[in-house]
Structures are given as C-alpha cells and as structure tokens.
Scaffold this motif. Structure first.
Motif, short mmCIF file in Angstrom:
data_model
loop_
_atom_site.label_atom_id
_atom_site.label_comp_id
_atom_site.label_asym_id
_atom_site.label_seq_id
_atom_site.Cartn_x
_atom_site.Cartn_y
_atom_site.Cartn_z
N LEU A 80 2.87 -82.38 -66.86
CA LEU A 80 1.55 -82.16 -66.28
C LEU A 80 0.45 -82.80 -67.11
O LEU A 80 -0.32 -83.62 -66.61
CB LEU A 80 1.28 -80.66 -66.12
N LEU A 81 0.36 -82.42 -68.38
CA LEU A 81 -0.75 -82.88 -69.20
C LEU A 81 -0.61 -84.32 -69.66
O LEU A 81 -1.50 -85.13 -69.47
CB LEU A 81 -0.91 -81.97 -70.43
N VAL A 82 0.50 -84.62 -70.27
CA VAL A 82 0.66 -85.94 -70.87
C VAL A 82 0.95 -86.99 -69.81
O VAL A 82 0.39 -88.09 -69.84
CB VAL A 82 1.76 -85.91 -71.95
N GLY A 83 1.76 -86.66 -68.85
CA GLY A 83 2.11 -87.63 -67.82
C GLY A 83 1.01 -87.87 -66.81
O GLY A 83 0.52 -88.98 -66.64
N TRP A 84 0.57 -86.81 -66.16
CA TRP A 84 -0.40 -86.96 -65.10
C TRP A 84 -1.81 -87.20 -65.63
O TRP A 84 -2.44 -88.21 -65.34
CB TRP A 84 -0.38 -85.71 -64.21
N ALA A 85 -2.32 -86.28 -66.43
CA ALA A 85 -3.68 -86.41 -66.94
C ALA A 85 -3.80 -87.58 -67.91
O ALA A 85 -4.81 -88.28 -67.92
CB ALA A 85 -4.11 -85.11 -67.62
N GLY A 86 -2.78 -87.83 -68.70
CA GLY A 86 -2.80 -88.98 -69.61
C GLY A 86 -2.84 -90.29 -68.86
O GLY A 86 -3.48 -91.25 -69.29
N GLY A 87 -2.15 -90.35 -67.74
CA GLY A 87 -2.20 -91.55 -66.91
C GLY A 87 -3.58 -91.78 -66.33
O GLY A 87 -4.04 -92.92 -66.23
N LEU A 88 -4.25 -90.71 -65.95
CA LEU A 88 -5.62 -90.84 -65.45
C LEU A 88 -6.57 -91.29 -66.54
O LEU A 88 -7.44 -92.12 -66.32
CB LEU A 88 -6.10 -89.51 -64.86
N VAL A 89 -6.41 -90.73 -67.74
CA VAL A 89 -7.27 -91.13 -68.86
C VAL A 89 -7.07 -92.60 -69.17
O VAL A 89 -8.04 -93.34 -69.35
CB VAL A 89 -6.97 -90.26 -70.11
N GLU A 90 -5.84 -93.02 -69.23
CA GLU A 90 -5.55 -94.41 -69.59
C GLU A 90 -6.06 -95.37 -68.52
O GLU A 90 -6.47 -96.49 -68.81
CB GLU A 90 -4.06 -94.60 -69.80
N ALA A 91 -6.07 -94.97 -67.27
CA ALA A 91 -6.54 -95.84 -66.20
C ALA A 91 -8.06 -95.90 -66.13
O ALA A 91 -8.62 -96.87 -65.65
CB ALA A 91 -5.98 -95.36 -64.86
N GLN A 92 -8.74 -94.86 -66.59
CA GLN A 92 -10.18 -94.76 -66.42
C GLN A 92 -10.99 -95.26 -67.61
O GLN A 92 -12.08 -95.79 -67.42
CB GLN A 92 -10.57 -93.29 -66.16
N VAL A 93 -10.52 -95.06 -68.83
CA VAL A 93 -11.33 -95.38 -70.01
C VAL A 93 -10.53 -96.29 -70.94
O VAL A 93 -9.33 -96.48 -70.79
CB VAL A 93 -11.75 -94.11 -70.77
N SER A 94 -11.23 -96.83 -71.93
CA SER A 94 -10.56 -97.66 -72.92
C SER A 94 -11.24 -97.48 -74.26
O SER A 94 -12.30 -96.88 -74.36
CB SER A 94 -10.60 -99.14 -72.50
N GLY A 95 -10.62 -98.01 -75.30
CA GLY A 95 -11.20 -97.96 -76.64
C GLY A 95 -11.03 -96.62 -77.30
O GLY A 95 -10.05 -95.90 -77.09
N TRP A 96 -12.03 -96.26 -78.13
CA TRP A 96 -11.93 -95.04 -78.91
C TRP A 96 -12.01 -93.80 -78.03
O TRP A 96 -11.48 -92.75 -78.38
CB TRP A 96 -13.02 -95.00 -79.98
N LEU A 97 -12.67 -93.89 -76.89
CA LEU A 97 -12.76 -92.74 -75.99
C LEU A 97 -11.38 -92.39 -75.42
O LEU A 97 -11.03 -91.21 -75.29
CB LEU A 97 -13.73 -93.03 -74.84
N GLU A 98 -10.57 -93.40 -75.13
CA GLU A 98 -9.21 -93.16 -74.66
C GLU A 98 -8.40 -92.44 -75.73
O GLU A 98 -7.69 -91.47 -75.45
CB GLU A 98 -8.54 -94.48 -74.31
N THR A 99 -8.52 -92.89 -76.97
CA THR A 99 -7.80 -92.25 -78.07
C THR A 99 -8.24 -90.80 -78.24
O THR A 99 -7.42 -89.91 -78.43
CB THR A 99 -8.04 -93.03 -79.37
N ALA A 100 -9.55 -90.56 -78.16
CA ALA A 100 -10.06 -89.20 -78.32
C ALA A 100 -9.59 -88.29 -77.19
O ALA A 100 -9.19 -87.14 -77.43
CB ALA A 100 -11.59 -89.23 -78.36
N LEU A 101 -9.61 -88.78 -75.96
CA LEU A 101 -9.16 -87.96 -74.83
C LEU A 101 -7.66 -87.68 -74.88
O LEU A 101 -7.22 -86.57 -74.57
CB LEU A 101 -9.54 -88.62 -73.51
#
Length: 65
Positions: A21-42
């Motif tokens: 749930l968290l790493v697969g689904w939400a992590g995929g959304l984070v990786e698709a939406q943001v980049s750089g240090w914000l992606e790492t922080a999220l």
C-alpha cells in the motif's frame, strides 16, 4: 507456536500489506509527481510511516494479551 512467533507472523503479514500500500502505491505516485530532494523527502516520510505502523502493530498485539 509461542506468543512471540504469533506476533512475528502477524507483523510479517501487516508488513507485506503496508509495503504494498504505502511503498508500492503511494511511492509510485510520489515518484511520478515530483523529483529531486522533495521526492527523497516524501519517500523517507513514507518509509517512516511504514515503520511507525509496524511498531504500532507489534505493540498493539502485545497489549491484547
């Protein structure tokens, strides 16, 4: 099986579900939406939430006895 092994199996099942749930689904959304240090922080925030949920499951099942 003993109490410790029962709790360990429950945490393993919870870890699998939360990881999907968290790493697969939400992590995929984070990786698709943001980049750089914000992606790492999220992603770090998702990982901390994942670990906090597992610790909560571990102690909650310990208090049910």
């Amino acid at each position: 099986m003993g109490t410790f092994s029962d709790r360990l199996v429950i945490v393993l099942i919870a870890a699998t579900g939360l990881a999907v749930l968290l790493v697969g689904w939400a992590g995929g959304l984070v990786e698709a939406q943001v980049s750089g240090w914000l992606e790492t922080a999220l992603l770090a925030l998702l990982a901390l939430g994942f670990l906090a949920a597992l610790v909560g499951v571990w102690f909650e099942f310990g208090s049910l006895e």
